[in-house]
Design a protein around this motif. Structure first.
Motif, PDB file in Angstrom:
ATOM      1  N   UNK A  87      83.203 -55.126  -5.725  1.00 51.09           N
ATOM      2  CA  UNK A  87      83.531 -55.791  -4.454  1.00 51.09           C
ATOM      3  C   UNK A  87      84.886 -56.496  -4.584  1.00 51.09           C
ATOM      4  N   UNK A  88      85.062 -57.173  -5.724  1.00 53.27           N
ATOM      5  CA  UNK A  88      86.309 -57.895  -5.979  1.00 53.27           C
ATOM      6  C   UNK A  88      87.469 -56.906  -6.042  1.00 53.27           C
ATOM      7  N   UNK A  89      87.258 -55.771  -6.670  1.00 52.84           N
ATOM      8  CA  UNK A  89      88.314 -54.763  -6.811  1.00 52.84           C
ATOM      9  C   UNK A  89      88.714 -54.203  -5.438  1.00 52.84           C
ATOM     10  N   UNK A  91      93.358 -55.851 -10.535  1.00 56.48           N
ATOM     11  CA  UNK A  91      93.506 -55.141 -11.815  1.00 56.48           C
ATOM     12  C   UNK A  91      92.599 -55.768 -12.870  1.00 56.48           C
ATOM     13  N   UNK A  92      92.487 -57.088 -12.858  1.00 53.16           N
ATOM     14  CA  UNK A  92      91.596 -57.791 -13.784  1.00 53.16           C
ATOM     15  C   UNK A  92      90.145 -57.365 -13.561  1.00 53.16           C
ATOM     16  N   UNK A 138      89.148 -54.527 -12.417  1.00 55.42           N
ATOM     17  CA  UNK A 138      88.996 -53.153 -12.920  1.00 55.42           C
ATOM     18  C   UNK A 138      88.817 -53.152 -14.446  1.00 55.42           C
ATOM     19  N   UNK A 139      89.605 -54.007 -15.109  1.00 54.77           N
ATOM     20  CA  UNK A 139      89.488 -54.103 -16.577  1.00 54.77           C
ATOM     21  C   UNK A 139      88.118 -54.645 -16.961  1.00 54.77           C
ATOM     22  N   UNK A 140      87.621 -55.606 -16.196  1.00 56.50           N
ATOM     23  CA  UNK A 140      86.330 -56.198 -16.486  1.00 56.50           C
ATOM     24  C   UNK A 140      85.214 -55.184 -16.252  1.00 56.50           C
ATOM     25  N   UNK A 141      85.369 -54.324 -15.225  1.00 55.98           N
ATOM     26  CA  UNK A 141      84.391 -53.250 -14.967  1.00 55.98           C
ATOM     27  C   UNK A 141      84.315 -52.341 -16.196  1.00 55.98           C
TER      28      UNK A 141
END
Lengths: 194, 68
Positions: A19-21, A32-33, A35-38
């Motif tokens: 959702x955040x992405x 982008x953060x 996506x990296x966390x995903x």
């Protein structure tokens, strides 16, 4: 295709991150953060055995150097073997060996999960990428100097061997990039014992 | 070498925490934690804050800058 199922907590976390992405009101860096966390959460929840960033670089370097050798050999020997059955057979054999390695590589990597990059590995890969480009330029210049000026040989780039030569350079760059990353990433330290 | 030192190893030992565990908590590789402890890497602000939060300290208590 079988859908990957995680536990409730992981699923909830992934939904929130997705959702955040997708939230366009956030800055590019925040998205982008997310996506990296995903990638990190998915990696942690994946039950397959892990391959570290360094091990990925080792296998990538070996595979790319092998590909560069094959394409380089084909590009350089194309004229010598042109329209000869032996030459065509050799090219087919080399391509087949390379394809077998690639298939084996793909099958093997499907059984493992790849550790995602972190900020240090991304920074080291950026440095390695630049150094690989400069190294390749120097190597091509030196080889050209030796080949044309010292050995006084010729090399003709034509419609048949240009693709092999181009692929050789691309794979050589990729192989060098991974090899230099391994050097930069491991420079000045040994495995720490806890 | 960096212009600062870190107390990461000391704080980690006090909590009986391994490098791998700390790496997983802050979302980096173990190699990154090793480099941080040896002062061979400047972390991003986010990483520095994340590490400080894990130990329940401020960033200044984890990363020590010499007095000028």
């Amino acid at each position: 295709m079988k859908k990957t199922v995680y536990d409730e907590k992981t699923n909830a976390k992934l939904e929130a991150l997705k959702k955040q992405y997708k939230d366009k009101s956030l800055s590019r860096e925040e998205r982008a953060e997310a996506l990296k966390e995903i990638a990190r959460v998915t990696y942690a929840a994946d039950p397959r055995p892990a391959v570290s960033v360094r091990k990925q670089a080792v296998t990538n370097a070996l595979l790319f150097f092998l590909d560069a050798l094959v394409f380089g050999f084909i590009a350089v020997t194309d004229r010598a073997f042109r329209d000869s059955s032996a030459g065509n057979t050799l090219s087919i054999v080399l391509f087949s060996v390379m394809l077998i390695f690639i298939v084996f590589f793909v099958i093997r990597t499907g059984r493992y999960k790849n550790e995602p990059d972190d900020e240090l590995s991304r920074e080291n890969k950026r440095k390695a990428s630049l150094n690989a480009f400069l190294t390749l330029l120097i190597v091509v210049a030196v080889v050209g100097l030796v080949w044309f000026e010292i050995l006084e040989k010729t090399f003709t780039l034509d419609s048949r061997n240009w693709l092999g030569f181009f692929c050789c350079l691309v794979f050589a760059y990729s192989g060098l990039s991974n090899a230099i990353f391994l050097y930069i990433d491991g420079k000045g330290e040994t495995e720490e014992e806890e | 070498m960096n212009e600062f030192t870190t107390r990461i190893k000391e704080l980690r030992a006090a909590r009986d925490m391994k490098q791998g565990e700390l790496a997983d908590l802050v979302g980096v590789r173990r190699e990154t934690i090793i480099r941080l402890e040896k002062g061979l890497y400047n972390p991003s602000l986010k990483l520095a804050v994340d590490i400080a939060r894990v130990f329940g300290c401020t960033v200044e208590e984890v990363f020590i800058f010499p007095e000028e």
